[in-house]
Write a protein that holds these residues in place. Structure first.
Motif, mmCIF file in Angstrom:
data_model
loop_
_atom_site.group_PDB
_atom_site.id
_atom_site.type_symbol
_atom_site.label_atom_id
_atom_site.label_comp_id
_atom_site.label_asym_id
_atom_site.label_seq_id
_atom_site.Cartn_x
_atom_site.Cartn_y
_atom_site.Cartn_z
ATOM 1 N N SER A 253 0.801 -1.217 0.000
ATOM 2 C CA SER A 253 0.000 0.000 0.000
ATOM 3 C C SER A 253 0.840 1.276 0.000
ATOM 4 O O SER A 253 1.813 1.411 0.729
ATOM 5 N N ASN A 254 0.422 2.209 -0.843
ATOM 6 C CA ASN A 254 1.011 3.536 -0.878
ATOM 7 C C ASN A 254 0.280 4.482 0.070
ATOM 8 O O ASN A 254 0.693 5.619 0.260
ATOM 9 N N SER A 255 -0.831 4.021 0.650
ATOM 10 C CA SER A 255 -1.650 4.829 1.548
ATOM 11 C C SER A 255 -1.352 4.477 2.991
ATOM 12 O O SER A 255 -0.875 3.390 3.297
ATOM 13 N N TYR A 256 -1.664 5.382 3.878
ATOM 14 C CA TYR A 256 -1.550 5.105 5.310
ATOM 15 C C TYR A 256 -2.788 4.321 5.734
ATOM 16 O O TYR A 256 -3.808 4.898 6.078
ATOM 17 N N GLU A 257 -2.692 3.016 5.679
ATOM 18 C CA GLU A 257 -3.808 2.154 6.051
ATOM 19 C C GLU A 257 -4.003 2.201 7.559
ATOM 20 O O GLU A 257 -3.038 2.147 8.318
ATOM 21 N N ALA A 258 -5.260 2.251 7.986
ATOM 22 C CA ALA A 258 -5.545 2.244 9.422
ATOM 23 C C ALA A 258 -5.067 0.946 10.057
ATOM 24 O O ALA A 258 -4.526 0.943 11.152
ATOM 25 N N LEU A 259 -5.237 -0.165 9.345
ATOM 26 C CA LEU A 259 -4.795 -1.441 9.887
ATOM 27 C C LEU A 259 -4.269 -2.373 8.805
ATOM 28 O O LEU A 259 -3.133 -2.778 8.841
ATOM 29 N N GLY A 260 -5.078 -2.755 7.835
ATOM 30 C CA GLY A 260 -4.683 -3.731 6.829
ATOM 31 C C GLY A 260 -5.236 -5.105 7.167
ATOM 32 O O GLY A 260 -4.474 -6.026 7.464
ATOM 33 N N LEU B 217 -4.229 -9.669 8.488
ATOM 34 C CA LEU B 217 -4.840 -10.566 9.477
ATOM 35 C C LEU B 217 -5.396 -11.820 8.802
ATOM 36 O O LEU B 217 -5.248 -12.936 9.306
ATOM 37 N N GLU B 218 -6.041 -11.638 7.654
ATOM 38 C CA GLU B 218 -6.601 -12.773 6.919
ATOM 39 C C GLU B 218 -5.495 -13.715 6.466
ATOM 40 O O GLU B 218 -5.634 -14.936 6.555
ATOM 41 N N ALA B 219 -4.397 -13.163 5.981
ATOM 42 C CA ALA B 219 -3.270 -13.996 5.555
ATOM 43 C C ALA B 219 -2.699 -14.750 6.749
ATOM 44 O O ALA B 219 -2.400 -15.951 6.655
ATOM 45 N N ARG C 133 6.240 -0.290 4.882
ATOM 46 C CA ARG C 133 6.584 0.088 6.254
ATOM 47 C C ARG C 133 5.904 1.403 6.656
ATOM 48 O O ARG C 133 6.561 2.368 7.009
ATOM 49 N N HIS C 134 4.583 1.449 6.587
ATOM 50 C CA HIS C 134 3.849 2.579 7.159
ATOM 51 C C HIS C 134 2.398 2.188 7.362
ATOM 52 O O HIS C 134 1.918 1.214 6.808
ATOM 53 N N GLY C 135 1.729 2.937 8.207
ATOM 54 C CA GLY C 135 0.353 2.627 8.525
ATOM 55 C C GLY C 135 0.250 1.550 9.587
ATOM 56 O O GLY C 135 1.244 1.091 10.152
ATOM 57 N N GLY C 136 -0.972 1.143 9.867
ATOM 58 C CA GLY C 136 -1.230 0.185 10.929
ATOM 59 C C GLY C 136 -0.782 -1.227 10.640
ATOM 60 O O GLY C 136 -0.573 -2.015 11.569
ATOM 61 N N GLY C 137 -0.620 -1.588 9.380
ATOM 62 C CA GLY C 137 -0.193 -2.948 9.039
ATOM 63 C C GLY C 137 1.157 -3.323 9.613
ATOM 64 O O GLY C 137 1.418 -4.499 9.881
ATOM 65 N N VAL C 138 2.014 -2.344 9.840
ATOM 66 C CA VAL C 138 3.342 -2.582 10.402
ATOM 67 C C VAL C 138 3.225 -3.294 11.751
ATOM 68 O O VAL C 138 4.037 -4.153 12.085
ATOM 69 N N GLU C 139 2.197 -2.944 12.508
ATOM 70 C CA GLU C 139 2.011 -3.516 13.845
ATOM 71 C C GLU C 139 1.643 -4.996 13.809
ATOM 72 O O GLU C 139 1.746 -5.683 14.820
#
Length: 180
Positions: A127-134, A138-140, A151-157
């Motif tokens: 994603s090029n966007s700042y995703e809140a979570l992604g 979780l599904e994967a 390396r940005h947005g909520g998916g990093v967590e």
């Protein structure tokens, strides 16, 4: 009190002057337990690495970065198959198909995520966007698949590097290719 779906989104709101005095808590989105019964990932087939993308097929979701990285890897002689699932503007998809005719791309369109996981070794979330979570990460993970994410947005967590996946610099196809 205030709840965010990720530390990233909670902090972003606070940086914009919201919820300054409120006690904050992160509660990640949940998956339907009926859909979280996947088997442990094993690579039972022989052949090229198969990487999947699941989401909106557009530049905001990083498909341009993924395809540029795929071309870098193809030019290096690495046999990778790409399974791209989701909807997007037909003119963009046609343009990408013409721009990258030599890539091993399978365009599946909109699919049930459960049909994708058995066919891929890992998820790419560029994603090029700042995703809140992604949520797709979780599904994967519920399907025992690693994720490679920007390396940005909520998916990093959601990714523990080297264990549940890997991270790369957003918008950087060279770094994505290196991580893959």
């Amino acid at each position: 009190a205030v709840v965010g779906v990720s530390q990233f989104i909670l902090q972003l709101h606070r940086e914009h002057g919201l919820f300054g005095q409120a006690q904050g808590q992160v509660i990640y989105n949940a998956l339907n337990p009926q859909k979280s019964h996947h088997q442990t990932a094993t690579r039972s087939r022989i052949g090229p690495l198969r990487l999947g993308f699941l989401g909106r097929l557009d530049q905001a979701k990083g498909l341009d970065v993924l395809l540029a990285a795929a071309e870098i890897l193809r030019l290096k002689g690495l046999p990778i198959q790409w399974v791209l699932a989701g909807k997007g503007p037909s003119q963009d998809i046609e343009r990408w198909q013409m721009q990258y005719p030599l890539l091993d791309l399978e365009w599946r369109g909109h699919v049930n995520p459960d049909t994708l996981w058995p066919d891929v070794d890992a998820l790419v979330f560029p994603s090029n966007s700042y995703e809140a979570l992604g949520n797709v990460i979780l599904e994967a993970a519920a399907a025992a698949k690693a994720s490679i994410a920007s390396r940005h947005g909520g998916g990093v967590e959601l990714i523990e590097e080297g264990f549940t996946g890997a991270l790369f610099e957003p918008g950087n196809p060279e770094d994505l290719a290196k991580v893959i």
